[in-house]
Design an enzyme around this catalytic site. Sequence first.
Site, PDB file in Angstrom:
ATOM      1  NE  ARG A   1      -0.487   9.609   5.080  1.00 19.28           N
ATOM      2  CZ  ARG A   1      -0.255   8.895   6.172  1.00 19.28           C
ATOM      3  NH1 ARG A   1       0.965   8.828   6.666  1.00 19.28           N
ATOM      4  NH2 ARG A   1      -1.241   8.239   6.764  1.00 19.28           N
TER       5      ARG A   1
ATOM      6  CD  GLU B   1      -2.559   1.351   2.642  1.00 17.57           C
ATOM      7  OE1 GLU B   1      -2.801   2.495   3.105  1.00 17.57           O
ATOM      8  OE2 GLU B   1      -2.904   0.294   3.211  1.00 17.57           O
TER       9      GLU B   1
ATOM     10  CE  LYS C   1      -7.329   2.575   7.065  1.00 20.07           C
ATOM     11  NZ  LYS C   1      -6.268   3.471   6.537  1.00 20.07           N
TER      12      LYS C   1
END
Length: 225
Positions: A50, A46, A138
Amino acid sequence: MGQFTKIQVLLALKETAIIPVFNHMDVTVCKEIIQACYTAGIRVFEFTNRGDSALQVFTAVHAYTKKHMPEMILGVGSVTDAVSAALYTSAGAEFIVSPLFNSEIARFCNGRQIVWIPGCGTVTEIATAQEAGSCIVKIFPAEQLGGPAFIKAVKGPMPWTNIMATGGITLDAEELQQWFKAGVYCVGFGSSVFKTLPDGSYDYQQIEAELSQAVNIVKSLSINM
């Protein structure tokens, strides 16, 4: 769009079980980190959304990974809106992870058969995500929400729930056993393993060694549970 089917991604998340979560604005650093993960036996990664250049970095890393590590499934995390989800899947992202629930992301991913893992913190949020078509939710931040005890409590009345725990996860053998015994589908980890050296660089060999050991730990847990 990606090269893996939704079912293939879901199975890989389950089989790999420990999912690296990483971001860096240096393409070379990202390539080295992913290579270390791949050599250690990890097949799902993953990349976090950002930084202003995150999409460009991901695009370059995806092209490299597809050529040199064809079995690696690359997804993108920290996606908070449907536009970002669309941009990243167009760049090759195989799955989308969010820190929150967003119905527009759900609609986009469902319409294109893309795995979407929304962040949830309550049973109501989990149920809402499931009703919106999410196959995995999640729990974030997992440690702050109660750790393995929270996972076990959720699985009690909702045993069908597939949970990815992220936030405060380390790859300590005893801790991993607690998470998987509680019933997680997989766990996400980052800073506990991807630690920078004093000069800001990474010890890729050390990272590979730690991940290889963790992969073996998870394999032994799956056999013994």
